[in-house]
Write a protein that holds these residues in place. Sequence first.
Motif, PDB file in Angstrom:
ATOM      1  N   ASN A 193      -3.188  -3.978  -9.666  1.00 17.05           N
ATOM      2  CA  ASN A 193      -3.087  -2.633  -9.098  1.00 17.05           C
ATOM      3  C   ASN A 193      -4.422  -1.918  -9.162  1.00 17.05           C
ATOM      4  O   ASN A 193      -5.083  -1.908 -10.193  1.00 17.05           O
TER       5      ASN A 193
ATOM      6  N   TYR B 277      -5.482   1.935  -7.659  1.00 22.11           N
ATOM      7  CA  TYR B 277      -5.088   3.182  -7.013  1.00 22.11           C
ATOM      8  C   TYR B 277      -3.783   3.050  -6.243  1.00 22.11           C
ATOM      9  O   TYR B 277      -2.711   3.017  -6.837  1.00 22.11           O
ATOM     10  N   ASN B 278      -3.824   2.937  -4.913  1.00 21.62           N
ATOM     11  CA  ASN B 278      -2.600   2.926  -4.100  1.00 21.62           C
ATOM     12  C   ASN B 278      -2.196   1.523  -3.650  1.00 21.62           C
ATOM     13  O   ASN B 278      -1.297   1.361  -2.845  1.00 21.62           O
ATOM     14  N   ARG B 279      -2.842   0.516  -4.182  1.00 20.45           N
ATOM     15  CA  ARG B 279      -2.613  -0.864  -3.743  1.00 20.45           C
ATOM     16  C   ARG B 279      -2.042  -1.696  -4.895  1.00 20.45           C
ATOM     17  O   ARG B 279      -2.543  -1.640  -6.011  1.00 20.45           O
TER      18      ARG B 279
ATOM     19  N   ARG C 177       0.859  -1.197   0.000  1.00 21.41           N
ATOM     20  CA  ARG C 177       0.000   0.000   0.000  1.00 21.41           C
ATOM     21  C   ARG C 177       0.888   1.238   0.000  1.00 21.41           C
ATOM     22  O   ARG C 177       1.895   1.286   0.704  1.00 21.41           O
ATOM     23  N   PHE C 178       0.469   2.211  -0.784  1.00 23.93           N
ATOM     24  CA  PHE C 178       1.238   3.438  -0.961  1.00 23.93           C
ATOM     25  C   PHE C 178       0.345   4.645  -0.695  1.00 23.93           C
ATOM     26  O   PHE C 178      -0.865   4.512  -0.546  1.00 23.93           O
ATOM     27  N   ALA C 179       0.947   5.818  -0.662  1.00 23.39           N
ATOM     28  CA  ALA C 179       0.191   7.039  -0.382  1.00 23.39           C
ATOM     29  C   ALA C 179      -0.826   7.345  -1.484  1.00 23.39           C
ATOM     30  O   ALA C 179      -1.913   7.846  -1.208  1.00 23.39           O
ATOM     31  N   ASP C 180      -0.465   7.034  -2.728  1.00 20.57           N
ATOM     32  CA  ASP C 180      -1.343   7.347  -3.846  1.00 20.57           C
ATOM     33  C   ASP C 180      -0.954   6.512  -5.069  1.00 20.57           C
ATOM     34  O   ASP C 180      -0.046   5.688  -5.006  1.00 20.57           O
ATOM     35  N   PHE C 181      -1.645   6.760  -6.168  1.00 24.95           N
ATOM     36  CA  PHE C 181      -1.401   6.000  -7.385  1.00 24.95           C
ATOM     37  C   PHE C 181       0.002   6.222  -7.933  1.00 24.95           C
ATOM     38  O   PHE C 181       0.639   5.275  -8.406  1.00 24.95           O
ATOM     39  N   SER C 182       0.496   7.443  -7.857  1.00 24.03           N
ATOM     40  CA  SER C 182       1.836   7.719  -8.389  1.00 24.03           C
ATOM     41  C   SER C 182       2.902   6.892  -7.675  1.00 24.03           C
ATOM     42  O   SER C 182       3.815   6.355  -8.318  1.00 24.03           O
ATOM     43  N   GLU C 183       2.806   6.785  -6.364  1.00 20.24           N
ATOM     44  CA  GLU C 183       3.774   5.970  -5.622  1.00 20.24           C
ATOM     45  C   GLU C 183       3.628   4.495  -5.974  1.00 20.24           C
ATOM     46  O   GLU C 183       4.630   3.780  -6.125  1.00 20.24           O
ATOM     47  N   ALA C 184       2.405   4.031  -6.109  1.00 17.55           N
ATOM     48  CA  ALA C 184       2.179   2.633  -6.480  1.00 17.55           C
ATOM     49  C   ALA C 184       2.741   2.352  -7.868  1.00 17.55           C
ATOM     50  O   ALA C 184       3.416   1.339  -8.088  1.00 17.55           O
TER      51      ALA C 184
END
Length: 96
Positions: A64, A66-68, A35-42
Motif C-alpha cells: 500500500n 497512499y491511495n493504491r 485505486r481509491f480516492a485517498d489513503f483512508s479509503e485504501a
Amino acid sequence: MPIPRLTDTERDAALAQLPEWTLRADGLAIQRTFRFADFSEAFGFMARAALYAEKADHHPEWFNVYNRVEVTLTTHDAGGLSKRDVAMAGALDGMV
C-alpha cells in the motif's frame, strides 16, 4: 489434506470471471491494483479485506502507498493458484 493447484484450464476459466486480475509472469499468482480516492479509503479496504482473510484463513500479499493497494494472490501450500485465490479475488472485487 493438501490444497490442490488449479489446472491451466481451471485457471483460465477463473481469470475470465475476474477481468481486473492479471496472471503473474510465472503463472503462479494473480495480481490486481486497487485505486481509491485517498489513503483512508485504501486503508478501509485493507481492513475489510483483513477481516475476510482471517475468516477464510487465506492471506493476500499486498503493498500500500497512499491511495493504491497492490494485491497478489497465490496459495503457497498448492505451489500456485487454488480455488482459495479465486474466492479471495472475488471477495476483494466485491469490497470496492
